[in-house]
Design a protein around this motif. Structure first.
Motif, PDB file in Angstrom:
ATOM      1  N   ALA A   3       1.032  -1.004  -0.067  1.00 42.23           N
ATOM      2  CA  ALA A   3       0.038   0.219  -0.273  1.00 42.23           C
ATOM      3  C   ALA A   3       1.088   1.480  -0.113  1.00 42.23           C
ATOM      4  O   ALA A   3       2.181   1.186  -0.189  1.00 42.23           O
ATOM      5  CB  ALA A   3      -0.989   0.240   1.254  1.00 42.23           C
ATOM      6  N   GLY A   4       0.236   2.120  -0.428  1.00 43.37           N
ATOM      7  CA  GLY A   4       0.809   3.442  -0.214  1.00 43.37           C
ATOM      8  C   GLY A   4       1.656   4.112  -1.335  1.00 43.37           C
ATOM      9  O   GLY A   4       0.984   4.128  -2.645  1.00 43.37           O
ATOM     10  N   ALA A   5       1.944   5.319  -1.394  1.00 42.38           N
ATOM     11  CA  ALA A   5       2.512   6.188  -3.054  1.00 42.38           C
ATOM     12  C   ALA A   5       2.750   4.800  -3.682  1.00 42.38           C
ATOM     13  O   ALA A   5       3.225   5.874  -4.496  1.00 42.38           O
ATOM     14  CB  ALA A   5       3.094   7.594  -2.673  1.00 42.38           C
ATOM     15  N   GLY A   6       4.121   4.395  -3.594  1.00 39.81           N
ATOM     16  CA  GLY A   6       5.127   4.017  -3.994  1.00 39.81           C
ATOM     17  C   GLY A   6       3.955   2.911  -4.809  1.00 39.81           C
ATOM     18  O   GLY A   6       4.996   1.994  -5.740  1.00 39.81           O
ATOM     19  N   ALA A   7       2.767   2.077  -3.926  1.00 43.16           N
ATOM     20  CA  ALA A   7       2.523   0.664  -4.610  1.00 43.16           C
ATOM     21  C   ALA A   7       2.506   1.032  -6.264  1.00 43.16           C
ATOM     22  O   ALA A   7       2.948  -0.221  -7.068  1.00 43.16           O
ATOM     23  CB  ALA A   7       1.497   0.385  -4.119  1.00 43.16           C
ATOM     24  N   MET A   8       1.492   1.477  -6.987  1.00 41.43           N
ATOM     25  CA  MET A   8       1.125   1.600  -7.668  1.00 41.43           C
ATOM     26  C   MET A   8       2.391   1.796  -9.048  1.00 41.43           C
ATOM     27  O   MET A   8       2.376   1.457  -9.797  1.00 41.43           O
ATOM     28  CB  MET A   8       0.064   2.097  -8.431  1.00 41.43           C
ATOM     29  CG  MET A   8      -0.624   1.493  -8.058  1.00 41.43           C
ATOM     30  SD  MET A   8      -1.258   0.051  -9.420  1.00 41.43           S
ATOM     31  CE  MET A   8      -1.144   0.851 -10.378  1.00 41.43           C
ATOM     32  N   PRO A   9       3.179   3.044  -8.346  1.00 46.10           N
ATOM     33  CA  PRO A   9       4.416   3.212  -9.254  1.00 46.10           C
ATOM     34  C   PRO A   9       5.133   1.980  -9.873  1.00 46.10           C
ATOM     35  O   PRO A   9       5.835   1.160 -11.301  1.00 46.10           O
ATOM     36  CB  PRO A   9       5.025   4.992  -8.878  1.00 46.10           C
ATOM     37  CG  PRO A   9       3.798   4.797  -8.206  1.00 46.10           C
ATOM     38  CD  PRO A   9       3.477   3.819  -7.619  1.00 46.10           C
ATOM     39  N   GLU A  10       5.577   0.987  -8.551  1.00 49.12           N
ATOM     40  CA  GLU A  10       6.336  -0.664  -9.008  1.00 49.12           C
ATOM     41  C   GLU A  10       5.852  -1.000  -9.628  1.00 49.12           C
ATOM     42  O   GLU A  10       6.332  -1.879 -10.444  1.00 49.12           O
ATOM     43  CB  GLU A  10       6.779  -0.591  -7.276  1.00 49.12           C
ATOM     44  CG  GLU A  10       7.302  -1.894  -7.070  1.00 49.12           C
ATOM     45  CD  GLU A  10       7.511  -2.436  -6.003  1.00 49.12           C
ATOM     46  OE1 GLU A  10       8.466  -3.772  -5.930  1.00 49.12           O
ATOM     47  OE2 GLU A  10       7.335  -2.031  -5.161  1.00 49.12           O
ATOM     48  N   VAL A  11       4.258  -1.186  -9.697  1.00 48.01           N
ATOM     49  CA  VAL A  11       3.300  -2.350  -9.990  1.00 48.01           C
ATOM     50  C   VAL A  11       3.535  -2.398 -11.709  1.00 48.01           C
ATOM     51  O   VAL A  11       4.425  -3.043 -12.447  1.00 48.01           O
ATOM     52  CB  VAL A  11       2.320  -2.150  -9.621  1.00 48.01           C
ATOM     53  CG1 VAL A  11       1.324  -2.487 -10.895  1.00 48.01           C
ATOM     54  CG2 VAL A  11       2.005  -2.885  -8.120  1.00 48.01           C
ATOM     55  N   ILE A  12       3.974  -0.486 -11.843  1.00 48.55           N
ATOM     56  CA  ILE A  12       3.336  -0.664 -13.226  1.00 48.55           C
ATOM     57  C   ILE A  12       4.813  -0.897 -14.153  1.00 48.55           C
ATOM     58  O   ILE A  12       5.163  -1.249 -14.894  1.00 48.55           O
ATOM     59  CB  ILE A  12       3.248   1.537 -13.464  1.00 48.55           C
ATOM     60  CG1 ILE A  12       1.452   1.400 -13.306  1.00 48.55           C
ATOM     61  CG2 ILE A  12       3.637   1.870 -14.732  1.00 48.55           C
ATOM     62  CD1 ILE A  12       1.255   2.495 -13.143  1.00 48.55           C
TER      63      ILE A  12
END
Length: 221
Positions: A94-103
């Motif tokens: 979770a958190g602000a960095g979750a989706m950028p890492e997934v992407i």
């Protein structure tokens, strides 16, 4: 990325998937703050498309739309990307960095899949075997699988059925329309009790996908 495939609709770019946050959140669709594992099928059969984009690209876009909604609701998002080589796995976070890492890892996995295809790896591994990594999941939550469901393998329904006992299972069948409007070599998603399945065509732009991808989507033919 091989230059021959670096064309619109055949390639994933981080900037484009990051920009889908606005598309995902522009409607009134909400998502529960749960733990969601996004499963992207980048096997060779997904690396083709007739109109707007490869099916693999459409699968990634659909999953990212779901991921942004889960993340913004306060949930955890992870990734399993499968292809003809080793899977790419991102643990739910979770958190602000979750989706950028997934992407970032989604783009890397797609680049690897394209490189393998250009090197001559054109046979799909069976989907049931490709999903073995999901057996190691130890927590409940959602599994969102985007695939064309080609080369399912003899045990796919059994494997998904077992996963469905411990997770909310959502299946996105990525189809591909020809210019005549006829389906091209598309395979149905497994018909599983308790699983929700929808079909999305690769010709749909992300904003149209976003209107279909609801947290309460129901079984459709």
């Amino acid at each position: 990325m091989t230059a021959a495939l670096d064309v619109p609709g055949a390639t994933l770019h981080c900037r484009d998937l990051l920009a889908l946050r606005e598309v995902a959140l522009s409607g009134r669709q909400s998502w529960e703050p749960c733990q969601t594992m996004l499963v992207a099928d980048f096997r060779p059969s997904m690396l083709r498309g007739l109109i707007r984009a490869f099916r693999s690209v459409a699968a990634a876009e659909a999953l990212v739309l779901v991921g942004w909604r889960v993340a913004e609701a306060g949930g955890q998002v992870g990734l399993l990307a499968i292809g003809s080589g080793a899977p790419v796995l991102v643990a739910p976070a979770a958190g602000a960095g979750a989706m950028p890492e997934v992407i970032s890892e989604l783009v890397r996995a797609h680049d690897l899949a394209a490189a393998n295809a250009m090197a001559g790896c054109l046979d799909d591994p069976p989907l049931d075997r490709s999903l073995v990594s999901l057996d190691r999941l130890t927590t409940d939550g959602e599994l969102v699988i985007a695939s064309g469901f080609e080369t399912p393998g003899a045990a796919l329904s059994r494997r998904l059925g077992m996963l469905g006992h411990t997770h909310v299972l959502r299946l996105i069948r990525i189809t591909d329309l020809s210019f005549t409007g006829e389906m091209q070599d598309d395979h149905p998603a497994p018909d599983l009790a308790g699983a929700s399945a929808i079909s999305l065509d690769a010709c749909l732009p992300p904003d149209a996908m976003a209107r279909v991808l609801r947290s309460d989507w129901s079984q459709q033919g």
